[in-house]
Design a protein around this motif. Structure first.
Motif, PDB file in Angstrom:
ATOM      1  N   ILE A  22      73.527   3.302  15.499  1.00  0.00           N
ATOM      2  CA  ILE A  22      73.654   3.918  16.828  1.00  0.00           C
ATOM      3  C   ILE A  22      72.304   4.469  17.287  1.00  0.00           C
ATOM      4  O   ILE A  22      71.957   4.361  18.475  1.00  0.00           O
ATOM      5  CB  ILE A  22      74.732   5.024  16.803  1.00  0.00           C
ATOM      6  CG1 ILE A  22      76.113   4.395  16.619  1.00  0.00           C
ATOM      7  CG2 ILE A  22      74.701   5.857  18.075  1.00  0.00           C
ATOM      8  CD1 ILE A  22      77.228   5.395  16.333  1.00  0.00           C
ATOM      9  N   THR A  23      71.527   5.019  16.364  1.00  0.00           N
ATOM     10  CA  THR A  23      70.195   5.520  16.722  1.00  0.00           C
ATOM     11  C   THR A  23      69.300   4.377  17.192  1.00  0.00           C
ATOM     12  O   THR A  23      68.587   4.506  18.193  1.00  0.00           O
ATOM     13  CB  THR A  23      69.546   6.239  15.515  1.00  0.00           C
ATOM     14  OG1 THR A  23      70.392   7.316  15.118  1.00  0.00           O
ATOM     15  CG2 THR A  23      68.167   6.774  15.861  1.00  0.00           C
ATOM     16  N   CYS A  24      69.344   3.252  16.506  1.00  0.00           N
ATOM     17  CA  CYS A  24      68.559   2.080  16.917  1.00  0.00           C
ATOM     18  C   CYS A  24      68.997   1.598  18.295  1.00  0.00           C
ATOM     19  O   CYS A  24      68.156   1.271  19.150  1.00  0.00           O
ATOM     20  CB  CYS A  24      68.691   0.955  15.894  1.00  0.00           C
ATOM     21  SG  CYS A  24      67.918   1.330  14.321  1.00  0.00           S
ATOM     22  N   GLN A  25      70.303   1.564  18.532  1.00  0.00           N
ATOM     23  CA  GLN A  25      70.824   1.153  19.839  1.00  0.00           C
ATOM     24  C   GLN A  25      70.355   2.117  20.922  1.00  0.00           C
ATOM     25  O   GLN A  25      69.972   1.709  22.016  1.00  0.00           O
ATOM     26  CB  GLN A  25      72.358   1.085  19.791  1.00  0.00           C
ATOM     27  CG  GLN A  25      73.005   0.516  21.028  1.00  0.00           C
ATOM     28  CD  GLN A  25      73.412   1.570  22.054  1.00  0.00           C
ATOM     29  OE1 GLN A  25      73.316   2.763  21.821  1.00  0.00           O
ATOM     30  NE2 GLN A  25      73.841   1.092  23.200  1.00  0.00           N
ATOM     31  N   MET A  26      70.359   3.426  20.616  1.00  0.00           N
ATOM     32  CA  MET A  26      69.942   4.431  21.574  1.00  0.00           C
ATOM     33  C   MET A  26      68.452   4.265  21.910  1.00  0.00           C
ATOM     34  O   MET A  26      68.064   4.359  23.081  1.00  0.00           O
ATOM     35  CB  MET A  26      70.195   5.829  21.010  1.00  0.00           C
ATOM     36  CG  MET A  26      69.757   6.953  21.909  1.00  0.00           C
ATOM     37  SD  MET A  26      70.202   8.593  21.303  1.00  0.00           S
ATOM     38  CE  MET A  26      69.435   8.635  19.699  1.00  0.00           C
ATOM     39  N   ILE A  27      67.640   4.004  20.924  1.00  0.00           N
ATOM     40  CA  ILE A  27      66.210   3.798  21.159  1.00  0.00           C
ATOM     41  C   ILE A  27      65.987   2.569  22.034  1.00  0.00           C
ATOM     42  O   ILE A  27      65.187   2.591  22.981  1.00  0.00           O
ATOM     43  CB  ILE A  27      65.446   3.680  19.823  1.00  0.00           C
ATOM     44  CG1 ILE A  27      65.463   5.029  19.103  1.00  0.00           C
ATOM     45  CG2 ILE A  27      64.023   3.185  20.024  1.00  0.00           C
ATOM     46  CD1 ILE A  27      64.995   4.970  17.666  1.00  0.00           C
ATOM     47  N   TYR A  28      66.706   1.499  21.751  1.00  0.00           N
ATOM     48  CA  TYR A  28      66.593   0.274  22.556  1.00  0.00           C
ATOM     49  C   TYR A  28      66.992   0.533  24.001  1.00  0.00           C
ATOM     50  O   TYR A  28      66.286   0.120  24.936  1.00  0.00           O
ATOM     51  CB  TYR A  28      67.467  -0.835  21.944  1.00  0.00           C
ATOM     52  CG  TYR A  28      67.471  -2.101  22.758  1.00  0.00           C
ATOM     53  CD1 TYR A  28      66.401  -2.991  22.681  1.00  0.00           C
ATOM     54  CD2 TYR A  28      68.533  -2.394  23.606  1.00  0.00           C
ATOM     55  CE1 TYR A  28      66.391  -4.146  23.443  1.00  0.00           C
ATOM     56  CE2 TYR A  28      68.528  -3.553  24.370  1.00  0.00           C
ATOM     57  CZ  TYR A  28      67.456  -4.428  24.288  1.00  0.00           C
ATOM     58  OH  TYR A  28      67.454  -5.557  25.049  1.00  0.00           O
TER      59      TYR A  28
END
Length: 183
Positions: free
Chosen positions: A43-49
């Motif tokens: 979810i953190t990676c998705q948020m950064i993207y």
């Protein structure tokens, strides 16, 4: 507990089965905690993207990551206890005689069980209050708080069961105090 025998023998059969079931539950909760951590990272990676590449705002991601990481910590308590993965300074138990080591073990374990049992009661009360009053977070997402708060009573209850199983394992001779071999 290092090697738990699945067979139940004699009058200690119920205790051995209980120890095995609690060990299995602790392992399951450890895997669930690991899954929560992996989900939080995803979810953190998705948020950064979404923020950096798509230049959009995020609504639920930060809150979800916080709840997942806290829940993972609570759900992983019993697994860490099962593996004796906590920080352990065993200088005093090593210096003690076998008999005194056993007394120290039972004293510290019973104290831990009492404290964790108090935590279970208050955690359940807090979770029930959030459920009963339909508390929601103050964010745009507005998650029902009883959902992430459920990790409090469940995590502490599983830790209580694991501590009790550790106590029982020493009583029936399945394990030794502090995992140390007798002198």
């Amino acid at each position: 507990m290092t090697g738990l025998n699945r067979q139940t023998i004699g009058s200690q059969g119920i205790q051995h089965k209980f120890i095995y079931i609690v060990s299995w539950l602790s392992t399951l909760s450890g895997w669930l905690a690991a899954l929560m951590i992996v989900s939080a990272v995803g979810i953190t990676c998705q948020m950064i993207y979404v923020r950096a590449v798509l230049n959009l705002s995020t609504i639920w991601q930060t809150e979800a990551v916080v709840y997942l990481m806290i829940s993972a910590t609570l759900m992983g308590l019993s697994y860490v206890q099962r593996l004796r993965g906590h920080v352990n300074v065993d200088l005093i138990p090593i210096l003690l005689s076998v008999r005194m080591r056993k007394y120290l073990y039972f004293f510290t374990l019973l104290l831990s069980i009492m404290i964790v049992l108090i935590m279970v009661v208050y955690a359940f009360e807090h979770w029930h209050l959030a459920y009963e009053r339909n508390w929601r977070s103050d964010s745009v997402w507005g998650v029902r708080l009883w959902i992430p708060y459920l990790a409090l009573p469940v995590g502490f209850f599983l830790l209580f069961l694991q501590l009790f199983a550790d106590f029982l394992a020493v009583v029936v001779g399945e394990d030794t105090p502090f995992g140390l071999e007798d002198k």
